[in-house]
Design a protein around this motif. Structure first.
Motif, mmCIF file in Angstrom:
data_model
loop_
_atom_site.group_PDB
_atom_site.id
_atom_site.type_symbol
_atom_site.label_atom_id
_atom_site.label_comp_id
_atom_site.label_asym_id
_atom_site.label_seq_id
_atom_site.Cartn_x
_atom_site.Cartn_y
_atom_site.Cartn_z
ATOM 1 N N LEU A 73 0.753 -1.232 0.121
ATOM 2 C CA LEU A 73 -0.143 -0.033 0.053
ATOM 3 C C LEU A 73 1.129 1.221 -0.073
ATOM 4 O O LEU A 73 1.857 1.366 0.696
ATOM 5 C CB LEU A 73 -0.967 0.096 1.167
ATOM 6 C CG LEU A 73 -1.974 -0.991 1.247
ATOM 7 C CD1 LEU A 73 -2.807 -0.911 2.560
ATOM 8 C CD2 LEU A 73 -3.169 -0.856 0.134
ATOM 9 N N PRO A 74 0.514 2.158 -0.685
ATOM 10 C CA PRO A 74 1.267 3.290 -0.795
ATOM 11 C C PRO A 74 1.007 4.241 0.596
ATOM 12 O O PRO A 74 0.088 4.129 1.194
ATOM 13 C CB PRO A 74 0.692 4.289 -2.039
ATOM 14 C CG PRO A 74 -0.582 3.658 -2.248
ATOM 15 C CD PRO A 74 -0.717 2.292 -1.525
ATOM 16 N N ASN A 75 2.345 4.751 0.843
ATOM 17 C CA ASN A 75 2.111 5.439 2.299
ATOM 18 C C ASN A 75 2.360 7.479 1.727
ATOM 19 O O ASN A 75 3.325 7.404 1.257
ATOM 20 C CB ASN A 75 3.506 5.342 2.885
ATOM 21 C CG ASN A 75 3.467 6.080 4.354
ATOM 22 O OD1 ASN A 75 2.860 6.899 4.623
ATOM 23 N ND2 ASN A 75 4.098 5.399 5.344
ATOM 24 N N PRO A 76 1.508 7.887 2.035
ATOM 25 C CA PRO A 76 1.329 9.309 1.671
ATOM 26 C C PRO A 76 2.527 9.810 2.279
ATOM 27 O O PRO A 76 2.875 11.081 1.665
ATOM 28 C CB PRO A 76 0.075 9.888 2.089
ATOM 29 C CG PRO A 76 -0.779 8.636 2.857
ATOM 30 C CD PRO A 76 0.164 7.540 2.712
ATOM 31 N N LEU A 77 2.876 9.687 3.494
ATOM 32 C CA LEU A 77 4.295 10.348 4.157
ATOM 33 C C LEU A 77 5.447 10.006 3.175
ATOM 34 O O LEU A 77 6.397 10.937 2.985
ATOM 35 C CB LEU A 77 4.216 9.574 5.627
ATOM 36 C CG LEU A 77 3.169 10.312 6.412
ATOM 37 C CD1 LEU A 77 3.516 9.642 7.960
ATOM 38 C CD2 LEU A 77 3.310 11.860 6.620
ATOM 39 N N ASP A 78 5.556 9.128 2.451
ATOM 40 C CA ASP A 78 6.747 8.831 1.763
ATOM 41 C C ASP A 78 6.659 9.679 0.704
ATOM 42 O O ASP A 78 7.727 10.115 0.176
ATOM 43 C CB ASP A 78 6.566 7.580 1.067
ATOM 44 C CG ASP A 78 6.773 6.137 2.055
ATOM 45 O OD1 ASP A 78 7.242 6.443 3.324
ATOM 46 O OD2 ASP A 78 6.587 4.991 1.913
ATOM 47 N N GLU A 79 5.609 9.928 0.137
ATOM 48 C CA GLU A 79 5.443 10.977 -1.063
ATOM 49 C C GLU A 79 5.965 12.521 -0.611
ATOM 50 O O GLU A 79 6.706 13.195 -1.108
ATOM 51 C CB GLU A 79 3.892 11.200 -1.488
ATOM 52 C CG GLU A 79 3.867 12.022 -2.724
ATOM 53 C CD GLU A 79 4.780 11.686 -4.037
ATOM 54 O OE1 GLU A 79 5.032 12.510 -4.863
ATOM 55 O OE2 GLU A 79 5.457 10.518 -4.090
ATOM 56 N N LEU A 80 5.613 12.754 0.762
ATOM 57 C CA LEU A 80 5.766 14.256 1.439
ATOM 58 C C LEU A 80 7.510 14.143 1.535
ATOM 59 O O LEU A 80 7.928 15.173 1.252
ATOM 60 C CB LEU A 80 5.106 14.372 2.612
ATOM 61 C CG LEU A 80 3.389 14.625 2.523
ATOM 62 C CD1 LEU A 80 2.938 14.622 3.929
ATOM 63 C CD2 LEU A 80 3.418 16.001 1.692
ATOM 64 N N VAL A 81 7.907 13.167 2.055
ATOM 65 C CA VAL A 81 9.398 13.134 2.466
ATOM 66 C C VAL A 81 10.088 13.086 1.131
ATOM 67 O O VAL A 81 11.084 13.797 0.990
ATOM 68 C CB VAL A 81 9.865 11.875 2.993
ATOM 69 C CG1 VAL A 81 11.296 11.681 3.276
ATOM 70 C CG2 VAL A 81 9.204 11.870 4.584
ATOM 71 N N ARG A 82 9.639 12.473 0.044
ATOM 72 C CA ARG A 82 10.404 12.463 -1.123
ATOM 73 C C ARG A 82 10.496 13.829 -1.870
ATOM 74 O O ARG A 82 11.423 14.266 -2.342
ATOM 75 C CB ARG A 82 9.601 11.495 -2.359
ATOM 76 C CG ARG A 82 10.593 11.342 -3.686
ATOM 77 C CD ARG A 82 9.696 10.554 -4.594
ATOM 78 N NE ARG A 82 8.437 11.066 -4.833
ATOM 79 C CZ ARG A 82 8.280 12.242 -5.876
ATOM 80 N NH1 ARG A 82 9.208 12.920 -6.128
ATOM 81 N NH2 ARG A 82 7.262 12.513 -6.021
ATOM 82 N N GLU A 83 9.233 14.550 -1.623
ATOM 83 C CA GLU A 83 9.036 15.967 -2.248
ATOM 84 C C GLU A 83 9.966 16.768 -1.580
ATOM 85 O O GLU A 83 10.693 17.688 -2.099
ATOM 86 C CB GLU A 83 7.574 16.536 -2.263
ATOM 87 C CG GLU A 83 6.922 15.625 -3.095
ATOM 88 C CD GLU A 83 5.262 15.968 -2.998
ATOM 89 O OE1 GLU A 83 5.087 16.814 -2.349
ATOM 90 O OE2 GLU A 83 4.522 15.719 -3.770
ATOM 91 N N GLN A 84 9.911 16.794 0.012
ATOM 92 C CA GLN A 84 11.097 17.545 0.568
ATOM 93 C C GLN A 84 12.264 17.403 0.327
ATOM 94 O O GLN A 84 13.057 18.202 0.339
ATOM 95 C CB GLN A 84 10.777 17.443 1.954
ATOM 96 C CG GLN A 84 9.210 17.816 2.773
ATOM 97 C CD GLN A 84 9.144 19.042 2.707
ATOM 98 O OE1 GLN A 84 10.162 19.853 3.100
ATOM 99 N NE2 GLN A 84 8.185 19.688 2.277
ATOM 100 N N LEU A 85 12.845 15.848 0.160
ATOM 101 C CA LEU A 85 14.160 15.519 -0.052
ATOM 102 C C LEU A 85 14.724 16.397 -1.492
ATOM 103 O O LEU A 85 15.767 16.720 -1.631
ATOM 104 C CB LEU A 85 14.503 14.071 -0.022
ATOM 105 C CG LEU A 85 14.493 13.353 1.460
ATOM 106 C CD1 LEU A 85 14.666 12.014 1.262
ATOM 107 C CD2 LEU A 85 16.038 14.031 2.090
#
Length: 119
Positions: A83-95
């Motif tokens: 399942l996708p984790n929406p926090l992963d996307e936020l962290v990726r964008e921040q990085l």
């Protein structure tokens, strides 16, 4: 071999369904115990794994409460792990927004609440 005994539009008794299922399992070489309830559970589980909304499955099974439907659905561990984790996307964008040299500085890491959530 036909699945239905008599017209398929006709309602069958519970014992007739069990007999049809037993005969089908024997023909297919399935030795594991299979009941109509097993098919119901499997159907609901596969529908959920295919992405069908739980509310539609609830309606198809005739449940009043979604909690009842969740009891009957056995979600595979593999599906849950993917399942996708929406926090992963936020962290990726921040990085991606940080210059490369800032990745090594812990104070610049985006999971610090003030940076990630803006407070």
């Amino acid at each position: 071999m036909e699945f239905c005994e008599g017209p398929c539009s006709q309602r069958h008794s519970a014992s007739s369904i069990r007999k049809i299922l037993k005969r089908s399992c024997t023909t297919a070489g399935i030795s594991k115990r299979v009941t109509p309830h097993t098919l119901r559970n499997s159907y609901a589980t596969h529908m959920l794994e295919l992405g069908v909304d739980i509310r539609y499955i609830q309606a198809m099974l005739g449940h009043r409460r979604p909690e009842t439907t969740m009891i009957y659905t056995h979600i595979s561990t593999h599906k849950i792990q993917n399942l996708p984790n929406p926090l992963d996307e936020l962290v990726r964008e921040q990085l991606e927004s940080l210059p490369n040299k800032e990745h090594s500085n812990p104070s610049n890491f985006p999971l610090i609440p003030g940076k990630l959530w803006g407070y």
